[in-house]
Design a protein around this motif. Structure first.
Motif, PDB file in Angstrom:
ATOM      1  N   ARG A 126      13.877  41.186  19.757  1.00  0.00           N
ATOM      2  CA  ARG A 126      12.473  41.465  20.063  1.00  0.00           C
ATOM      3  C   ARG A 126      11.946  40.460  21.098  1.00  0.00           C
ATOM      4  O   ARG A 126      11.265  40.816  22.041  1.00  0.00           O
ATOM      5  CB  ARG A 126      11.671  41.388  18.764  1.00  0.00           C
ATOM      6  CG  ARG A 126      10.222  41.717  18.895  1.00  0.00           C
ATOM      7  CD  ARG A 126      10.032  43.186  19.161  1.00  0.00           C
ATOM      8  NE  ARG A 126       8.765  43.420  19.835  1.00  0.00           N
ATOM      9  CZ  ARG A 126       8.569  44.349  20.761  1.00  0.00           C
ATOM     10  NH1 ARG A 126       9.558  45.120  21.126  1.00  0.00           N
ATOM     11  NH2 ARG A 126       7.398  44.494  21.310  1.00  0.00           N
TER      12      ARG A 126
ATOM     13  N   GLN B 223      18.119  49.574  12.391  1.00  0.00           N
ATOM     14  CA  GLN B 223      17.795  49.218  13.770  1.00  0.00           C
ATOM     15  C   GLN B 223      18.392  50.209  14.758  1.00  0.00           C
ATOM     16  O   GLN B 223      17.764  50.565  15.742  1.00  0.00           O
ATOM     17  CB  GLN B 223      18.296  47.820  14.108  1.00  0.00           C
ATOM     18  CG  GLN B 223      18.029  47.524  15.565  1.00  0.00           C
ATOM     19  CD  GLN B 223      18.629  46.264  16.055  1.00  0.00           C
ATOM     20  OE1 GLN B 223      17.929  45.319  16.362  1.00  0.00           O
ATOM     21  NE2 GLN B 223      19.951  46.250  16.134  1.00  0.00           N
ATOM     22  N   GLY B 224      19.615  50.641  14.478  1.00  0.00           N
ATOM     23  CA  GLY B 224      20.266  51.572  15.384  1.00  0.00           C
ATOM     24  C   GLY B 224      19.618  52.951  15.377  1.00  0.00           C
ATOM     25  O   GLY B 224      19.586  53.634  16.405  1.00  0.00           O
ATOM     26  N   GLN B 225      19.109  53.365  14.223  1.00  0.00           N
ATOM     27  CA  GLN B 225      18.626  54.742  14.099  1.00  0.00           C
ATOM     28  C   GLN B 225      17.129  54.883  14.302  1.00  0.00           C
ATOM     29  O   GLN B 225      16.650  55.899  14.776  1.00  0.00           O
ATOM     30  CB  GLN B 225      18.999  55.286  12.710  1.00  0.00           C
ATOM     31  CG  GLN B 225      20.483  55.584  12.588  1.00  0.00           C
ATOM     32  CD  GLN B 225      20.950  55.560  11.152  1.00  0.00           C
ATOM     33  OE1 GLN B 225      20.151  55.369  10.245  1.00  0.00           O
ATOM     34  NE2 GLN B 225      22.226  55.743  10.944  1.00  0.00           N
ATOM     35  N   TYR B 226      16.386  53.886  13.888  1.00  0.00           N
ATOM     36  CA  TYR B 226      14.935  54.017  13.899  1.00  0.00           C
ATOM     37  C   TYR B 226      14.397  53.431  15.188  1.00  0.00           C
ATOM     38  O   TYR B 226      14.468  52.226  15.412  1.00  0.00           O
ATOM     39  CB  TYR B 226      14.348  53.291  12.696  1.00  0.00           C
ATOM     40  CG  TYR B 226      12.864  53.489  12.554  1.00  0.00           C
ATOM     41  CD1 TYR B 226      12.355  54.659  11.994  1.00  0.00           C
ATOM     42  CD2 TYR B 226      11.980  52.516  12.969  1.00  0.00           C
ATOM     43  CE1 TYR B 226      11.004  54.848  11.862  1.00  0.00           C
ATOM     44  CE2 TYR B 226      10.614  52.696  12.843  1.00  0.00           C
ATOM     45  CZ  TYR B 226      10.138  53.874  12.286  1.00  0.00           C
ATOM     46  OH  TYR B 226       8.799  54.056  12.162  1.00  0.00           O
ATOM     47  N   THR B 227      13.901  54.293  16.062  1.00  0.00           N
ATOM     48  CA  THR B 227      13.533  53.788  17.383  1.00  0.00           C
ATOM     49  C   THR B 227      12.030  53.879  17.661  1.00  0.00           C
ATOM     50  O   THR B 227      11.591  53.521  18.740  1.00  0.00           O
ATOM     51  CB  THR B 227      14.288  54.556  18.480  1.00  0.00           C
ATOM     52  OG1 THR B 227      14.212  55.945  18.181  1.00  0.00           O
ATOM     53  CG2 THR B 227      15.730  54.122  18.553  1.00  0.00           C
ATOM     54  N   SER B 228      11.261  54.354  16.671  1.00  0.00           N
ATOM     55  CA  SER B 228       9.826  54.473  16.973  1.00  0.00           C
ATOM     56  C   SER B 228       9.094  53.191  16.593  1.00  0.00           C
ATOM     57  O   SER B 228       8.514  53.080  15.514  1.00  0.00           O
ATOM     58  CB  SER B 228       9.214  55.679  16.264  1.00  0.00           C
ATOM     59  OG  SER B 228       9.929  55.992  15.111  1.00  0.00           O
ATOM     60  N   PHE B 230       8.552  48.781  16.534  1.00  0.00           N
ATOM     61  CA  PHE B 230       9.213  47.623  15.950  1.00  0.00           C
ATOM     62  C   PHE B 230       8.661  47.280  14.565  1.00  0.00           C
ATOM     63  O   PHE B 230       9.277  46.551  13.807  1.00  0.00           O
ATOM     64  CB  PHE B 230       9.037  46.430  16.902  1.00  0.00           C
ATOM     65  CG  PHE B 230       9.758  45.196  16.473  1.00  0.00           C
ATOM     66  CD1 PHE B 230      11.141  45.192  16.369  1.00  0.00           C
ATOM     67  CD2 PHE B 230       9.058  44.047  16.151  1.00  0.00           C
ATOM     68  CE1 PHE B 230      11.807  44.052  15.964  1.00  0.00           C
ATOM     69  CE2 PHE B 230       9.722  42.903  15.748  1.00  0.00           C
ATOM     70  CZ  PHE B 230      11.105  42.905  15.655  1.00  0.00           C
ATOM     71  N   LEU B 233      10.793  48.069  11.476  1.00  0.00           N
ATOM     72  CA  LEU B 233      12.020  47.270  11.573  1.00  0.00           C
ATOM     73  C   LEU B 233      11.727  45.816  11.166  1.00  0.00           C
ATOM     74  O   LEU B 233      12.497  45.189  10.431  1.00  0.00           O
ATOM     75  CB  LEU B 233      12.548  47.332  13.003  1.00  0.00           C
ATOM     76  CG  LEU B 233      13.894  46.686  13.275  1.00  0.00           C
ATOM     77  CD1 LEU B 233      14.961  47.289  12.389  1.00  0.00           C
ATOM     78  CD2 LEU B 233      14.268  46.866  14.743  1.00  0.00           C
TER      79      LEU B 233
END
Lengths: 292, 266
Positions: A126, B223-228, B230, B233
């Motif tokens: 991040r 982290q790899g799958q959920y991209t909408s 931060f 995460l």
């Protein structure tokens, strides 16, 4: 070794048996198998073919593998050398000046050691993101020219990963050195003062030689951590961009489960083990010589 | 003795470094509590959302089961083997001890690969045992070393007295020596708990079914799958890190002592 313990007891074997059984089955036997597999060309599915030492020769000859070990050397600078220099300075300050809030400081700088590396990696990804806080900071300082996607940059990805290593190893090294420095008798400093030594000479003549053992331990721990970097690379860069952040541990995983080169993966693992043994042994010899 | 200017400089240096050490932690915490891009949650509701969407409930359950198993088994086995090495004399003692010492330094990546293929041919891959037992082996190597050091330094006179009274070696261990060994055992327990909870490579290699994913592994997949955004995460990261951090805040002394004195393993 300390005084020879107790009288001969055969019951000792019974006490050892359960621990040794698990240990032998899940560590000793697999490392033996790793050596065996490393002598074959094997994709993990079909029958392997004898390769002799080819997989080991490749570690030196193959450009990609040489690069991976080279990257590990770069990481040693960030994981071991930088924390040692920063840690020496911080510990000297903390030991010398009677600062308030020492307990709090120690809690804070040691904290990175206990946070799961995957979480650490998520946090730093991040920070390094194109719209992350590092670029925001640079922008605020008027250094827009320097902003970039740090982990996607061929030149800066490896140092960016390295800085994370510096971040989590420095606390450990500082606390370790501080423990050593607090054991230095005050009379040594007084003697140095009487000889007219300044703060800098005092540091090199008194402090540094007195924490040799702690430095040895700190280097062992951090160098091994650098050589074993896996979680961090897996989560942040997967060895990329290109292979600019590939490291030996990641190559073990990647070759065994991504490329189907199990023999080569085993050879890298065995080489890594040998390197770690040699380093630990060497540094422990160094520490032993001091105490005897 | 120290001038005011020097003192101020020291505080500034230390504060800067403390800020550096805390910075990523603050980034994660702030993001976890901030507004989520999707779902419209904010504050503590993010944790509930992450728990739901990221399935962290299931991951924490697996991590807890694995950690408890690894801690209990490896601490008990280490106490027994450390007792043998620390208080008894027997043939092959040094050789066996050096054999255990190899395990402290052995990188798990070297053994995980052959272990995967051997366990696969036994049909044991993707089971609770394939995550736990290799970690017991890694921890037992360190634990043996740690408990041996404790028992070597323990009071021999008490042991001799108990033996003269006719106490068996088993009773001497659990009723005479162990009560006094509590600090050493607590240190070993928190270290093994931390290593097991945070372990990534072994679950990554050994597990394919989602129900067996540990917390760090679940986070990596999330982290790899959920991209909408931060936010969730970050909330998931906090959930994964919190158990060990809480232990650390309460038992800090044990963490520091263990990692400084004996931690050649990591």
């Amino acid at each position: 070794m300390a005084a020879p313990p107790g009288e001969p007891r055969r019951v000792a074997y019974l006490y050892l048996l359960p621990a040794f059984a698990v240990y032998a089955v899940f560590l000793l036997y697999p490392i033996g198998r790793a050596v065996q597999i490393s002598l074959y060309d094997w994709d993990g599915l079909s029958l392997g073919t004898w390769a002799g030492l080819d997989n080991y020769v490749a570690i030196v000859a193959d450009e990609g593998l040489r690069a991976a070990f080279g990257h590990a050397l770069v990481l040693i600078v960030f994981y071991a050398a930088a924390p040692l220099v920063i840690g020496l300075a911080l510990a000297a300050i903390l030991n010398h000046a009677k600062v308030r809030g020492l307990g709090f400081f120690r809690t804070v700088v040691f904290l990175p050691q206990v946070i799961a590396m995957v979480v650490v990696a998520v946090a730093w990804r991040r920070v390094y993101a194109p719209d992350g806080s590092l670029n925001a900071l640079l922008g605020a300082l008027g250094l827009d020219a320097l902003t970039r996607g740090w982990l996607g940059d061929y030149t800066f990805a490896l140092p960016a990963v390295g800085v994370v290593g510096t971040w989590f190893e420095t606390g450990l090294v500082t606390v370790l050195l501080l423990a050593g420095m607090s054991r230095i008798p005050l009379s040594l400093y007084e003697a140095a003062r009487l000889d007219g030594a300044g703060a800098v000479r005092e540091f090199f003549a008194v402090t540094l030689p007195s924490v040799r053992a702690e430095i040895a331990v700190a280097l062992t721990l951090t160098v091994i951590a650098a050589l074993r970097t896996f979680d961090l690379v897996y989560v942040t860069t997967r060895g990329g961009p290109g292979d600019s952040t590939s490291v030996p541990s990641y190559e073990v995983y990647h070759r065994a489960f991504g490329l189907g080169q199990v023999g080569s993966a085993a050879a890298i693992g065995v080489t890594l083990t040998v390197v770690i043994f040699v380093i630990s042994f060497g540094i422990n010899r160094f520490a032993d010589r001091r105490t005897s | 003795m120290i001038s005011r200017g020097e003192r101020a400089a020291n505080y500034i240096i230390l504060s800067l470094f403390a800020a550096f050490a805390l910075y990523p932690v603050v980034v994660i915490l702030a993001a976890a509590l901030g507004p989520a891009r999707r779902g419209g949650t904010a504050g503590l509701a993010n944790f509930a959302a992450a728990w739901e969407i990221g399935r962290f409930g299931s991951y924490l359950r697996t991590s807890l089961a694995v950690s408890v198993f690894v801690v209990v088994v490896s601490v008990v086995l280490s106490i027994m083997s450390g007792y043998a090495f620390g208080t008894m004399r027997f043939r092959g003692r040094s050789l066996l001890f050096y054999l255990f010492m190899l395990g402290i330094m052995m990188p798990s990546e070297a053994v995980a690969v052959p272990l995967y293929f051997d366990l696969r041919s036994l049909g044991l891959i993707d089971t609770f045992w394939s995550i736990s037992l290799p970690q017991v082996a890694l921890s037992v190597a360190f634990g043996t070393f740690w408990m041996r050091a404790y028992f070597l330094a323990s009071n021999r006179a008490i042991v001799e007295a108990a033996r003269i009274d006719g106490a068996s070696s088993w009773r001497i261990l659990w009723q005479v020596l162990l009560p006094a060994a509590r600090p050493a055992v607590v240190t070993l327990t928190v270290l093994v708990f931390m290593w097991t909870w945070n372990e990534f490579l072994i679950p990554l290699i050994m597990v394919t079914s989602e129900s067996l994913r540990t917390a760090p592994l679940g986070l990596a997949f999330f982290q790899g799958q959920y991209t909408s955004g931060f936010t969730l995460l970050a909330a998931g990261s906090v959930i994964v890190a919190t158990p060990v951090v809480i232990f650390y805040l309460f038992l800090q002394r044990h963490f520091v002592r263990g990692l400084l004195q004996g931690a050649v393993r990591e």
